[in-house]
Write a protein that holds these residues in place. Structure first.
Motif, mmCIF file in Angstrom:
data_model
loop_
_atom_site.group_PDB
_atom_site.id
_atom_site.type_symbol
_atom_site.label_atom_id
_atom_site.label_comp_id
_atom_site.label_asym_id
_atom_site.label_seq_id
_atom_site.Cartn_x
_atom_site.Cartn_y
_atom_site.Cartn_z
ATOM 1 N N TYR A 172 0.752 -1.170 -0.015
ATOM 2 C CA TYR A 172 -0.192 -0.008 0.155
ATOM 3 C C TYR A 172 0.956 1.124 -0.126
ATOM 4 N N ILE A 173 2.027 1.009 0.203
ATOM 5 C CA ILE A 173 3.041 2.331 0.258
ATOM 6 C C ILE A 173 3.093 3.474 -0.644
ATOM 7 N N ASP A 214 0.215 3.880 -2.641
ATOM 8 C CA ASP A 214 -1.018 4.684 -2.712
ATOM 9 C C ASP A 214 -1.290 5.916 -2.197
ATOM 10 N N GLN A 215 -2.007 6.451 -2.923
ATOM 11 C CA GLN A 215 -2.203 8.186 -2.594
ATOM 12 C C GLN A 215 -2.771 8.199 -1.054
ATOM 13 N N PHE A 216 -2.214 9.159 -0.525
ATOM 14 C CA PHE A 216 -2.699 9.273 0.967
ATOM 15 C C PHE A 216 -2.627 8.273 2.008
ATOM 16 N N TYR A 217 -1.924 7.270 1.793
ATOM 17 C CA TYR A 217 -1.759 6.325 2.561
ATOM 18 C C TYR A 217 -0.333 6.535 3.429
ATOM 19 N N ARG A 218 -0.500 6.214 4.667
ATOM 20 C CA ARG A 218 0.545 6.291 5.589
ATOM 21 C C ARG A 218 0.739 5.190 6.659
ATOM 22 N N GLY A 256 2.823 14.782 7.489
ATOM 23 C CA GLY A 256 2.669 14.718 6.076
ATOM 24 C C GLY A 256 1.321 14.050 5.552
ATOM 25 N N PHE A 257 1.135 14.303 4.214
ATOM 26 C CA PHE A 257 -0.232 13.725 3.650
ATOM 27 C C PHE A 257 -0.194 12.326 3.073
ATOM 28 N N GLY A 258 0.970 11.845 3.064
ATOM 29 C CA GLY A 258 0.900 10.570 2.386
ATOM 30 C C GLY A 258 1.021 10.568 1.050
ATOM 31 N N LEU A 259 1.461 11.869 0.394
ATOM 32 C CA LEU A 259 1.418 12.035 -1.248
ATOM 33 C C LEU A 259 2.960 11.594 -1.776
ATOM 34 N N GLY A 260 3.963 11.790 -0.839
ATOM 35 C CA GLY A 260 5.310 11.699 -1.471
ATOM 36 C C GLY A 260 5.552 10.466 -2.382
ATOM 37 N N LEU A 261 5.334 9.335 -1.971
ATOM 38 C CA LEU A 261 5.663 7.905 -2.630
ATOM 39 C C LEU A 261 4.792 7.958 -3.812
ATOM 40 N N SER A 262 3.461 8.235 -3.478
ATOM 41 C CA SER A 262 2.534 8.213 -4.703
ATOM 42 C C SER A 262 2.942 8.777 -5.837
ATOM 43 N N TYR A 263 3.319 10.130 -5.578
ATOM 44 C CA TYR A 263 3.866 11.139 -6.658
ATOM 45 C C TYR A 263 5.146 10.459 -7.214
ATOM 46 N N VAL A 264 6.058 9.968 -6.391
ATOM 47 C CA VAL A 264 7.216 9.275 -6.905
ATOM 48 C C VAL A 264 7.167 8.408 -7.897
#
Length: 285
Positions: A228-229, A231-235, A246-254
């Motif tokens: 799930y790591i 996924d957007q907004f997932y922390r 944070g918003f859980g956006l970084g890895l989704s964006y990456v």
């Protein structure tokens, strides 16, 4: 004159015909009912899809407007903080200087979060435009790593570069690839108990790609949540991970930026043993 035997045959035939018609009527009735149910379900599905699309468009427009509205005051605060830093009375006062530095640091952090939200909104809308050109990935890694040098040094940590790839030119958008590197290194230094130790390596592959590895020795991620790591907004809810905001956006964006560059990203991690992100990007032929 109708003979009894013929009369029986006629009646039997009439009964069979009536039975067949009765069965056919049941089949037709059931078929019509089934078709009605299917059409109803199809209509409801279309209605739900259209409703979800409208809600999605409304959410995207709201995010775009909200982030753009934030940009102006953030920029103004940043300018004000920069101007205050140059004042002699601020320079000579350690307490006032620390306050101004705090304002400046938090403004930059807020700007980063707003940029992440705006970038994700652009990705969701399909309006993201990549300005690709030939770039030296090793140079980009060195530049981003240098920007973290002071932060990591303050935590008594270290960041090691082992850039071994011989073919390290890529066709990419400089801003977004730098953001990818920034997010991975930032996560590596944030999600670490004690002094962060980060290893960044590159290597050539047999598939004529360049492999980029970003490895930390931090708290790691449990196997059950690794899928799930991205996924957007997932922390991940593990240990004291939520002490990092944070918003859980970084890895989704990456992940999405890497895929936009025709690359792939994967994760290897164990709790307490750190995480390793592996990116494969096509290099310039």
């Amino acid at each position: 004159m109708i003979y009894p035997k013929k009369l029986d045959i006629a009646m039997t035939y009439a009964n069979k015909e009536a039975a067949v018609l009765g069965e056919s009527a049941d089949i037709i009735r059931n078929s019509l009912l089934l078709i009605t149910v299917i059409l109803g379900a199809f209509g409801y599905t279309i209605y739900t899809i259209n409703r979800q699309k409208k809600l999605s468009d409304l959410k995207r427009d709201f995010i775009n407007n909200l982030t753009h509205e934030f940009k102006t005051p953030i920029f103004s605060i940043s300018l004000a903080a920069k101007s205050l830093k140059e004042k002699e009375e601020i320079k000579t006062s350690e307490k006032m200087s620390s306050y101004v530095n705090l304002v400046s640091t938090e403004t930059k952090r807020l700007q980063t979060q707003v940029d992440k939200i705006l970038q994700m909104a652009l990705l969701d809308s399909g309006n993201l435009h990549l300005e690709k050109k030939t770039l030296d990935l090793h140079e980009l890694i060195s530049q981003v790593a240098e920007s973290f040098a002071m932060i990591i040094a303050e935590k008594q940590g270290e960041i090691k570069l082992s850039l071994q790839a011989k073919r390290h030119l890529i066709t990419a958008d400089e801003t977004h690839i730098k953001n990818v590197l920034y997010n991975l290194i930032d996560n590596a230094q944030k999600y670490t108990d004690g002094a962060p130790r980060i290893d960044i390596t590159t290597a050539d592959t047999e598939q004529n790609d360049i492999q980029l590895l970003v490895k930390d020795h931090g708290i790691g991620i449990e196997e059950r949540v690794q899928k799930y790591i991205f996924d957007q907004f997932y922390r991940a809810q593990q240990g004291d991970i939520h002490t990092v905001k944070g918003f859980g956006l970084g890895l989704s964006y990456v992940k999405r930026i890497v895929e936009f560059h025709k690359g792939t990203i994967s994760l290897k991690s164990q709790p307490g043993a750190g995480s390793e992100f592996s990116i494969f990007l096509p290099h310039v032929s």
